[in-house]
Write a protein that holds these residues in place. Structure first.
Motif, PDB file in Angstrom:
ATOM      1  N   UNK A 450      -6.425  11.770  -3.723  1.00  0.00           N
ATOM      2  CA  UNK A 450      -6.300  12.777  -2.614  1.00  0.00           C
ATOM      3  C   UNK A 450      -5.794  12.187  -1.242  1.00  0.00           C
ATOM      4  N   UNK A 451      -5.608  10.810  -0.972  1.00  0.00           N
ATOM      5  CA  UNK A 451      -4.910  10.080   0.037  1.00  0.00           C
ATOM      6  C   UNK A 451      -3.447   9.561  -0.397  1.00  0.00           C
ATOM      7  N   UNK A 452      -3.317   9.968  -1.576  1.00  0.00           N
ATOM      8  CA  UNK A 452      -1.660   9.186  -2.091  1.00  0.00           C
ATOM      9  C   UNK A 452      -0.631  10.068  -1.349  1.00  0.00           C
ATOM     10  N   UNK A 453       0.428   9.279  -0.962  1.00  0.00           N
ATOM     11  CA  UNK A 453       1.426   9.656  -0.398  1.00  0.00           C
ATOM     12  C   UNK A 453       2.742   9.661  -1.450  1.00  0.00           C
ATOM     13  N   UNK A 454       3.374  10.917  -1.511  1.00  0.00           N
ATOM     14  CA  UNK A 454       4.596  11.185  -2.483  1.00  0.00           C
ATOM     15  C   UNK A 454       5.611  10.923  -1.602  1.00  0.00           C
ATOM     16  N   UNK A 455       6.395   9.642  -1.611  1.00  0.00           N
ATOM     17  CA  UNK A 455       7.575   9.477  -0.657  1.00  0.00           C
ATOM     18  C   UNK A 455       9.062   9.280  -1.747  1.00  0.00           C
ATOM     19  N   UNK A 462      -2.373   4.511   0.062  1.00  0.00           N
ATOM     20  CA  UNK A 462      -2.580   4.200   1.538  1.00  0.00           C
ATOM     21  C   UNK A 462      -3.241   2.661   1.871  1.00  0.00           C
ATOM     22  N   UNK A 463      -4.589   2.567   1.078  1.00  0.00           N
ATOM     23  CA  UNK A 463      -5.210   1.584   1.184  1.00  0.00           C
ATOM     24  C   UNK A 463      -4.385   0.153   0.903  1.00  0.00           C
ATOM     25  N   UNK A 464      -3.639   0.236  -0.011  1.00  0.00           N
ATOM     26  CA  UNK A 464      -2.772  -1.025  -0.323  1.00  0.00           C
ATOM     27  C   UNK A 464      -1.973  -1.238   1.056  1.00  0.00           C
ATOM     28  N   UNK A 465      -1.438  -0.189   1.472  1.00  0.00           N
ATOM     29  CA  UNK A 465      -0.487  -0.439   2.531  1.00  0.00           C
ATOM     30  C   UNK A 465      -1.320  -0.974   4.039  1.00  0.00           C
TER      31      UNK A 465
END
Length: 558
Positions: A450-455, A462-465
């Motif tokens: 649910x926190x994943x960004x599709x770019x 996001x946690x990896x970044x």
């Protein structure tokens, strides 16, 4: 052995009555005293006809057959007394977030159908403002806290009530089916009450089956367990209104250990934590990732404390970035063991590791606990570690738990069936975390879907970044969000707070810092400063706030 939290407390207190259970400021509460006071609270509830009313066999997983007692307090011994006392009356304690405003309080107290409310005096004005809208609430108990708020009309004083009660055992037909209910923090929607059988939650997350130790199925095994000496003295930082705080305390008690509170339990004060560690010789300390580690680290930078008693550092439920962990450990004894775990209110303890380094910056690796698997991306079966293509460009699936699981979400049939599906005859809990296997067979934890960004058609967890960004010396804390972009669909954007005295890095500088560790599409294309990163008292990040803050900041600069 009957696995019921009330029964287990009686058994443990009978064996180690004089051992310290709770230490707070100048108070020492033994296991025997905690047990006696819990009995008194149980007698209070029974006197008001609160307890068990419907057998489990007559109910669905999202239903409760017991009365609910809401606990609206900061961390204090009375919170644990009331929890255990509720279990002794066969009622169910309900955790309430002490930061809730009136509408949120009304929602939780109504959703949980709370019949009683135990609250600190500091919250009396808020309780007074909403009580007319809670017709099912029949019992108000006010706990003095030094705030000097007067006793509400119709409310009863906690200590006066306790003093009038017997310390005799309550003789009720306890069951492993008696409930343990824990409300989630509501970071992905409204708070939900996760309904556990006490037997299931004990074996999943409350110390009934610690990895590497015997499953505690008999009284003899339990008593042997509490006398092994590894219960220790645990410094409790997390609030009881969050699962991490409750589970830390129960795990300590079920090992015969002592729980230590910092002097100030209304907020996370790093200096208060280290003062208590130094004074009471805590040997274990629990964190909720960087959100707890950073204030503790700041305090250590500002002042010297004796941390020589610390032996174990445990982090759960949130990101503990490598750079923060490394600096924190530099202040602790060199033999300090670090345990990092992955879990959820719904799934319990799912994976853990003594070394999360995966060889891939920003992505930690864990060993799955027995009963935890990775489901295939389509959720139609289990991902086979022997044949799965490793890495996040290979087979990515869903972390899922089996075995001792919750019955469901209180009052929510649809969400229960969605989160706890039956696949090929096996019931799973799927909480929404994505993962894949690494080359060495460990599991690489990617983050919440649910926190994943599709770019630009690519997925960014996001946690990896965030882990990579926190290794930049100018960045104190950060949340990563996706903002609307005509070109990319979503643009990766970092909301940052700065290290004291540091200047904000430019986007170019930040991208150069990240380039050796992250693919280009994962690197933020925007930076938004913030005076502070908003998180819940339990340390959970508020991504909705971060996105709104970033949107407002970027709109004013256009």
């Amino acid at each position: 052995m009957l696995v019921n939290l009330a029964v287990l407390q009686e058994l443990i207190a009978g064996a180690i009555a004089e051992r310290e259970a709770i230490v707070w400021r100048d108070r020492i509460i033994t296991f025997g005293e905690l047990n006696r006071r819990s009995r008194q609270f149980g007698h209070i509830l029974l006197a008001h006809r609160l307890g068990h009313h419907t057998p489990r066999s007559a109910l669905q997983g999202w239903e409760s057959g017991q009365d609910h007692v809401a606990l609206y307090m900061y961390n204090c011994p009375e919170f644990l007394e009331a929890m255990y006392g509720a279990y002794k009356a066969r009622a169910v304690p309900i955790n309430v977030n002490y930061r809730y405003v009136e509408e949120e309080l009304i929602y939780v107290l109504t959703n949980s159908d709370a019949r009683a409310l135990v609250y600190h005096s500091a919250f009396a004005p808020r309780v007074a403002a909403i009580r007319s809208r809670l017709p099912r609430l029949q019992l108000l108990i006010q706990v003095a806290d030094g705030s000097e708020e007067p006793l509400l009309d119709g409310a009863l004083d906690y200590e006066a009530l306790m003093a009038a009660q017997s310390t005799d055992p309550l003789t009720l037909p306890y069951s492993g089916d008696d409930l343990y209910i824990l409300y989630t923090g509501g970071t992905t929607g409204l708070p939900k009450g996760v309904v556990w059988r006490q037997e299931d939650v004990f074996y999943n997350g409350l110390g009934g089956h610690v990895p590497g130790f015997n499953r505690l199925e008999t009284e003899a095994l339990l008593l042997e367990h509490i006398n092994m000496g590894f219960g220790g003295r645990t410094m409790l930082c997390a609030p009881f209104m969050h699962g991490a705080g409750q589970w830390t305390a129960f795990n300590s008690f079920h090992r015969g250990g002592t729980v230590i509170f910092p002097d100030d339990t209304r907020r996370l004060d790093g200096h208060a934590v280290w003062r208590a560690v130094q004074q009471h010789r805590a040997d274990q300390i629990g964190l909720i990732g960087d959100s707890f580690a950073l204030p503790l680290l700041s305090a250590l930078r500002e002042r010297s404390y004796d941390t020589s008693s610390i032996r174990v550092l445990v982090s759960t439920a949130a990101v503990l970035s490598s750079s923060v962990k490394k600096e924190l450990l530099s202040y602790l004894p060199p033999e300090t063991m670090v345990i990092e775990s992955v879990g959820a209110t719904e799934g319990g303890l799912q994976a853990m590791s003594y070394d999360t380094e995966s060889g891939r910056a920003g992505i930690p690796a864990y060993q799955l606990r027995a009963g935890t698997v990775i489901l295939q991306a389509d959720r139609n079966g289990v991902l086979d570690p022997a044949s799965a293509r490793p890495g996040d460009t290979g087979d990515v699936g869903w972390i899922a738990s089996t075995g001792h699981l919750p019955l469901g979400y209180l009052g929510d049939r649809e969400k229960t069936l969605q989160t706890f599906p039956v696949i090929s005859g096996v019931r799973y809990c799927i909480g929404g975390d994505r993962a894949c296997y690494g080359e060495d067979g460990r599991v690489l934890f990617l983050g919440r879907e649910s926190m994943c960004i599709n770019t630009g058609g690519e997925k960014v967890y996001v946690e990896e970044v965030e882990r990579i960004l926190k290794s930049h010396p100018a960045i104190y804390d950060v949340l990563v969000v996706g903002l609307p972009s005509q070109r990319w669909g979503q643009q990766v954007t970092a909301v940052v707070t700065l290290t004291p005295g540091a200047t904000a890095p430019s986007v170019t500088e930040l991208r150069q810092h990240c380039a050796p560790h992250l693919a280009d599409y994962k690197i933020p294309r925007g930076i938004v400063p913030a005076p502070e990163i908003v998180r819940s008292p339990s340390g959970k990040p508020d991504y909705a706030w971060a996105k709104q803050h970033a949107l407002q900041a970027t709109s004013t600069t256009r």
